[in-house]
Scaffold this motif. Sequence first.
Motif, PDB file in Angstrom:
ATOM      1  N   THR A 236       0.705  -1.297   0.106  1.00 19.59           N
ATOM      2  CA  THR A 236      -0.021  -0.022   0.077  1.00 19.59           C
ATOM      3  C   THR A 236       0.869   1.344   0.123  1.00 19.59           C
ATOM      4  O   THR A 236       2.167   1.191   0.191  1.00 19.59           O
TER       5      THR A 236
ATOM      6  N   PRO B  83      -4.741  -7.563  -7.288  1.00 14.24           N
ATOM      7  CA  PRO B  83      -5.526  -6.595  -6.629  1.00 14.24           C
ATOM      8  C   PRO B  83      -4.543  -6.312  -5.398  1.00 14.24           C
ATOM      9  O   PRO B  83      -4.070  -7.124  -4.681  1.00 14.24           O
ATOM     10  N   ARG B  84      -4.292  -5.037  -5.069  1.00 14.67           N
ATOM     11  CA  ARG B  84      -3.877  -4.626  -3.675  1.00 14.67           C
ATOM     12  C   ARG B  84      -4.734  -4.608  -2.618  1.00 14.67           C
ATOM     13  O   ARG B  84      -5.934  -4.440  -2.736  1.00 14.67           O
ATOM     14  N   PRO B  85      -4.294  -5.082  -1.445  1.00 13.10           N
ATOM     15  CA  PRO B  85      -5.085  -5.265  -0.389  1.00 13.10           C
ATOM     16  C   PRO B  85      -5.893  -4.072   0.117  1.00 13.10           C
ATOM     17  O   PRO B  85      -6.985  -4.273   0.797  1.00 13.10           O
ATOM     18  N   ASP B  86      -5.479  -2.822  -0.053  1.00  9.74           N
ATOM     19  CA  ASP B  86      -6.419  -1.918   0.255  1.00  9.74           C
ATOM     20  C   ASP B  86      -7.466  -1.130  -0.953  1.00  9.74           C
ATOM     21  O   ASP B  86      -7.624   0.058  -0.812  1.00  9.74           O
ATOM     22  N   GLY B  87      -7.354  -1.970  -2.169  1.00  9.66           N
ATOM     23  CA  GLY B  87      -8.051  -1.561  -3.366  1.00  9.66           C
ATOM     24  C   GLY B  87      -7.381  -0.340  -4.152  1.00  9.66           C
ATOM     25  O   GLY B  87      -7.754   0.104  -5.130  1.00  9.66           O
ATOM     26  N   SER B  88      -6.097   0.244  -3.663  1.00  8.21           N
ATOM     27  CA  SER B  88      -5.469   1.260  -4.206  1.00  8.21           C
ATOM     28  C   SER B  88      -4.455   0.649  -5.566  1.00  8.21           C
ATOM     29  O   SER B  88      -4.646  -0.820  -5.954  1.00  8.21           O
ATOM     30  N   THR B  89      -4.086   1.577  -6.386  1.00  8.74           N
ATOM     31  CA  THR B  89      -3.199   0.933  -7.772  1.00  8.74           C
ATOM     32  C   THR B  89      -1.890   1.237  -7.416  1.00  8.74           C
ATOM     33  O   THR B  89      -1.399   2.103  -6.766  1.00  8.74           O
TER      34      THR B  89
END
Length: 224
Positions: free
Chosen positions: A81, A104-110
């Motif tokens: 993240t 996918p990243r765990p916090d939904g970021s890119t």
Amino acid sequence: MTLPLADALKGRLIVSCQAPPGDPMRHTDTLVRMALAAQAGGAAAVRVNDPEVVAATVAAVALPVIGLWKDGDSGVFITPTVRHALALVDAGAAVVAADATARPRPDGSTFAELVAAVHEAGALVMADVSAFDEGREAAEQGADLVATTLAGHVPGSPAQSAPDLALVADLAAALPVPVIAEGRVSTPEQAARALDAGALSVVVGTAITAPTALTKAFVTGLAR
């Protein structure tokens, strides 16, 4: 990528000074001494896990520090993240290494958001990828370097016993940013071949800094 760092790394060795959880070597002072040994041996930079170890290494070693933060052991866990990335910058990392795979990243970021935040904080980004398309996309999203760290470690990426030099060559021929060869580089000869394939620099970890793993390999080899 800034020219001074590219010049410092070109044709040279980066040593990964890490130890897995539970390993006797996983102690901040020990890992810093690993980095000092790498410096004494002529390394151009070190790759270090965890903000605490990054900060201690930056204070002790006169080499660029590539910082990462492994959080977990599955999915995207290498600097997953923006929070992780900025903690490494705060610790003094010149370069932040982060998973740039398609997962996918765990916090939904890119990954692009992580790159932007690290650049705004004044550091560079190394994209750890497993495949050509990931490397190309990481470069398009602003990564300063692309490393083959995760080749063979992500579903869909063929497992290999040796460095993925074909991936190194393909990325080096196509990308506008430097490519770093990392993963399963076990001998000086393999490292040299990675440079011949187009890598700017080569990361070596286990073959240099993992006595527990190396001892197990010898023990296994001697088993009858």
